[in-house]
Design a protein around this motif. Structure first.
Motif, PDB file in Angstrom:
ATOM      1  N   UNK B 160      40.766  46.545  49.248  1.00 57.91           N
ATOM      2  CA  UNK B 160      42.000  45.882  49.670  1.00 57.91           C
ATOM      3  C   UNK B 160      41.731  44.532  50.322  1.00 57.91           C
ATOM      4  N   UNK B 161      40.565  44.392  50.978  1.00 56.00           N
ATOM      5  CA  UNK B 161      40.362  43.100  51.648  1.00 56.00           C
ATOM      6  C   UNK B 161      40.079  41.982  50.655  1.00 56.00           C
ATOM      7  N   UNK B 163      41.479  42.015  47.625  1.00 57.71           N
ATOM      8  CA  UNK B 163      42.821  41.758  47.097  1.00 57.71           C
ATOM      9  C   UNK B 163      43.615  40.903  48.074  1.00 57.71           C
ATOM     10  N   UNK B 164      43.445  41.216  49.371  1.00 60.99           N
ATOM     11  CA  UNK B 164      44.155  40.429  50.385  1.00 60.99           C
ATOM     12  C   UNK B 164      43.722  38.974  50.312  1.00 60.99           C
ATOM     13  N   UNK B 166      42.692  37.471  47.682  1.00 59.91           N
ATOM     14  CA  UNK B 166      43.322  36.915  46.486  1.00 59.91           C
ATOM     15  C   UNK B 166      44.752  36.493  46.789  1.00 59.91           C
ATOM     16  N   UNK B 167      45.474  37.375  47.480  1.00 61.19           N
ATOM     17  CA  UNK B 167      46.892  37.077  47.725  1.00 61.19           C
ATOM     18  C   UNK B 167      47.054  36.000  48.784  1.00 61.19           C
ATOM     19  N   UNK B 168      45.964  35.606  49.444  1.00 55.43           N
ATOM     20  CA  UNK B 168      46.078  34.454  50.330  1.00 55.43           C
ATOM     21  C   UNK B 168      45.730  33.174  49.584  1.00 55.43           C
ATOM     22  N   UNK B 170      42.960  32.314  47.957  1.00 55.06           N
ATOM     23  CA  UNK B 170      41.596  31.782  48.017  1.00 55.06           C
ATOM     24  C   UNK B 170      40.987  31.791  46.613  1.00 55.06           C
ATOM     25  N   UNK B 178      32.207  34.594  50.669  1.00 54.51           N
ATOM     26  CA  UNK B 178      32.593  34.946  52.028  1.00 54.51           C
ATOM     27  C   UNK B 178      32.885  36.441  52.180  1.00 54.51           C
ATOM     28  N   UNK B 179      33.438  37.074  51.153  1.00 53.33           N
ATOM     29  CA  UNK B 179      33.877  38.459  51.325  1.00 53.33           C
ATOM     30  C   UNK B 179      33.054  39.470  50.540  1.00 53.33           C
ATOM     31  N   UNK B 183      28.995  41.792  52.198  1.00 53.67           N
ATOM     32  CA  UNK B 183      29.118  43.242  52.179  1.00 53.67           C
ATOM     33  C   UNK B 183      28.256  43.901  51.111  1.00 53.67           C
TER      34      UNK B 183
END
Lengths: 534, 267
Positions: B160-161, B163-164, B166-168, B170, B178-179, B183
């Motif tokens: 989800x992070x 996807x989040x 993406x929806x911001x 970036x 970065x994401x 990880x």
């Protein structure tokens, strides 16, 4: 008469932490006891301690007596004659407790073979009888099915059938309905209540939902932070809670929350208009085009709706109804196969070239508070990220802006340096909301934002969203399987089923006089505190 | 971050080897290349701690100097495969589709051959020498990293992070760096630690076969190879370089396991 189960001063420690602190209760023969509490309150550990099913690092003190036998002092061999045979247990996720490579019938038969003298044909007959007892339709077919061929509710029934195989005296149920849709949850609860009556089963029912417990149990224990805070007849506890925490728990139940009156919205040109949107997964392969078909799986079939400026729209439906897919298409996470999305009267392309500008206006908040935040980024940076990347303000203003956002969602400033894993679920959800607000959106889509939270936190997050909507004049789209949440927050509502919109209208109309049977079933399945026991 | 004791032990051992390598001229009691026909095949003594070999070179000094080569080969040898593997694996896993298909078919080709046989044949074609060993490692060593990184990226891309992000709005490269990368890093770093040991070991094996560092270099594999024929009479020639290899390997392995524990995010 002696109680069937008697627990005295039960204390369970894992190293330094005390998971269960000095808990005592009795369960009479044929009784049903609910254990209610939030996550981490020690209710599941209590339940497992009754069968001594705890990891060896757990230090258990106190006394547990089952039908005259001491459980804590018993040998492993002795315990195995009780487990499964006289005390059975069912779990939250039937999917992970059923062997995926074994037919349902064989899994039930396994217990019979181990613990009873039945042989051959008699086992088969008993399996079919048990599956019938738990109201599984078409038992012959189900007995031959593998777990993945059954729905969640059916799997839970199969697990209950396995638990009943040896006619246990006591059934331990650990959140057995939490992972299920509301309608399925209701039917499983009804089944448990029925089994109590017909099979004379004693039961311990662990749940975070007081409404679910009320359907099945006579008595209830309320636990908080490893301690027992209140016990009593369930009716008395609900009508007249003594402890402050129980009062809060009951006040937070969607049944008892003050119905929020959504602001009236002017019927003007809609802000959002979705016309005949169809979404499919897969398909479009060479084979599909040769066969002259579209192929794939259609998740949303021609959905059309509109949202007014400042309105709160609810989308409800069971899992698999396509509501989350529909929401994701609005922010470009899934492509639409057909239809169009209009934003402010002009076609929006959530996946197209101007997506960055569009997404500044339309933001989505996700279901799982921990998973929606990047695990190695501290929350101050997480909230500031959109500001930095999209240069929404000058770099030196970012700290002040982030502090302001954190304050808006009631996050203490000193939490800024923490990682998501060091926050509670409710706090993480606030971070996710603050991050969405950093873009200063006009539309906020909330996808099951409260489902993963405890009831008291649910109420707080809902209040936060209501307040933000008022303050910022946000347009909201709430997606939820929880109708109580939708009723509380939304002006109008859409009911989805298997990818189609089956009913739509103002919230009050849909809830008070649904035109579809499906909607009525959904509404009837809302767990209620004042419902009579099934 | 809480230090795990395992990591501290491993890091301590590796650091000790680092000090030995750096201070080799000071620690060595003899010139590692000095031939002394007066002292052939001498057993360990106060004069020669680890004895001498068939041409009278001091084994102790040679083991000390060998640490330089071992660390040089081990650390340098994993960097290129790691970078190449991460880049290919993350891109393939994150984007999926045809990018993934192509990258994974290449991996499929490399996987069925035993790793060492591939390295050996590449070195055989290019000619013996440490540089060619590095080239061979870069050509085939990235495969393990790519598979690991790809598996992580596939899980992360549907989280989800991501996807989040993406929806911001970036961009993909930013999200990847970065994401996804931070990880996906921890299993790769842990794998790298065990890989260092392997690379040292294979480097020594190449030396043993006469295809790596050329004699008379003070390289552990070369030393073991040279001591081979005297193993029944002068065991110390092969034994001490072997022991050194075990100790450096244990150091990196402990460090890897300790890191794995430390990099896990506890809730």
């Amino acid at each position: 008469m002696n109680p069937l189960l008697s627990v005295r001063n039960l204390t369970v420690r894992f190293g330094e932490t005390t998971a269960v602190d000095d808990v005592s209760f009795d369960l009479p023969r044929g009784g049903a006891l609910g254990i209610v509490g939030e996550s981490g309150s020690g209710k599941s550990v209590t339940c497992r301690a009754l069968m001594k099913l705890l990891p060896s690092v757990a230090k258990i003190d106190g006394a547990i007596t089952f039908d005259g036998d001491d459980i804590l002092g018993a040998s492993e061999a002795k315990l195995n004659t009780l487990r499964g045979k006289r005390i059975a247990m069912i779990f939250q996720s039937p999917a992970s407790h059923l062997d995926p490579l074994m037919r349902i019938g064989d899994q039930v038969a396994e217990t019979l073979r181990k613990h009873t003298d039945l042989k051959g044909r008699a086992i088969q007959d008993e399996v079919l009888r048990l599956l019938d007892v738990v109201r599984i339709p078409d038992v012959q077919r189900c007995a031959r099915a593998y777990p993945h061929e059954l729905s969640g509710g059916m799997k839970q029934r199969a697990m209950i059938a396995g638990a009943l195989a040896c006619k246990p005296d006591l059934l331990l149920a650990d959140e057995p309905t939490t992972a299920l849709d509301a309608t399925v949850q209701k039917s499983v609860l009804d089944l448990l209540a029925e089994l109590r009556r017909t099979q004379g089963l004693s039961m311990i029912f662990v749940s975070h939902d007081l409404g679910a417990v009320a359907r099945v149990c006579d008595d209830v224990l309320v636990m908080r932070k490893s301690k027992l805070v209140e016990t009593g007849k369930i009716r008395d506890v609900i009508e007249n809670p003594q402890h402050e925490y129980t009062q809060m728990l009951i006040a937070s139940h969607p049944d008892r929350l003050r119905l929020h009156k959504p602001q009236d919205v002017a019927r003007a040109a809609p802000l959002f208009e979705v016309k005949g949107v169809q979404i499919r997964y897969g398909g479009g392969s060479i084979l599909d085009s040769l066969m002259g078909r579209e192929g794939g799986f259609v998740a949303v079939k021609g959905a059309s709706f509109s949202v007014q400026r400042g309105e709160a729209l609810g989308i409800v439906g069971e899992s698999g109804s396509g509501k989350t897919t529909l929401a994701r298409s609005l922010v470009g996470l899934v492509k639409t196969a057909k239809g169009e999305i209009l934003y402010e009267g002009s076609p929006a392309e959530p996946t197209g070239r101007n997506r960055a500008a569009y997404l500044r206006d339309v933001q989505l908040v996700y279901q799982h508070p921990y998973e929606a935040l990047s695990p190695r980024i501290c929350i101050r940076d997480a909230i500031g990220e959109p500001l930095r990347r999209h240069k929404l303000c000058s770099p030196k203003d970012i700290p002040a802006k982030v502090a302001d956002l954190m304050q808006q969602v009631d996050l203490a400033p000193e939490l800024g340096d923490r990682l998501p894993a060091q926050l509670s679920g409710g706090q993480c959800q606030r971070v996710a909301i603050a991050r969405a607000l950093a873009m200063d959106p006009r539309v906020l889509i909330a996808d099951e934002v409260t489902s993963a939270l405890d009831v008291t936190l649910q109420a707080q997050v809902m209040d936060l969203l209501i307040r933000l909507q008022k303050e910022r004049g946000l347009t909201m789209i709430f997606i939820s399987h929880d109708l109580a949440v939708i009723r509380r927050l939304c002006n109008s509502v859409i009911v989805m089923r298997q990818g189609e919109i089956v009913e739509a209208g103002p919230t009050a109309d849909v809830f008070d006089s649904p035109t579809q049977d499906y909607t009525r079933t959904l509404i009837d399945a809302i767990p209620r505190l004042d419902a009579a026991p099934a | 971050m809480k230090m795990s004791p395992m990591f501290l032990w491993g890091a301590g051992l590796v650091a000790l080897w680092g000090v030995i390598a750096l201070a080799a001229p000071m620690l060595a009691t003899h010139d590692p290349y000095a031939i002394d026909f007066e002292a052939l095949l001498q057993a360990p003594s106060a004069q020669h701690f680890f004895g001498t070999d068939n041409v009278g070179r001091d084994t102790f000094s040679r083991v000390i100097y060998g640490a330089r080569l071992a660390l040089y080969i081990g650390i340098l040898g994993v960097i290129a495969p790691m970078l190449i593997g991460m880049a290919i694996g993350l891109t393939a896993g994150y984007f999926g589709g045809w990018v993934d298909s192509i990258a994974m078919r290449v991996v499929d080709v490399a996987v069925p051959f035993p790793f060492f046989v591939l390295v050996l044949s590449i070195v055989a074609v290019l000619g013996p020498g440490i540089e060619n060993y590095f080239i061979a490692l870069a050509l085939v060593g990235w495969v393990g990293y790519a598979r690991l990184a790809r598996a992580e990226a596939i899980v992360l891309r549907s989280s989800e992070f991501v996807m989040a992000a993406r929806t911001m709005g970036f961009s993909h490269p930013y999200i990847l760096f970065r994401h996804v990368l931070p990880n996906a890093l921890s299993p790769v770093v842990v794998y790298m630690m065990t890989d260092v040991t392997l690379v040292i070991l294979f480097g020594a094996a190449l030396g043993f076969l006469g295809m790596g560092v050329a004699p008379p270099a003070a390289e552990w594999g070369v030393m073991i190879s040279e001591g081979q024929i005297y193993i029944s009479t002068a065991w110390w020639i092969s034994f001490f370089p072997g022991l050194a290899m075990v100790l450096i390997g244990v150091g990196f392995a402990l460090m890897g396991d300790g890191l794995a524990k430390m990099l896990r995010i506890e809730r």
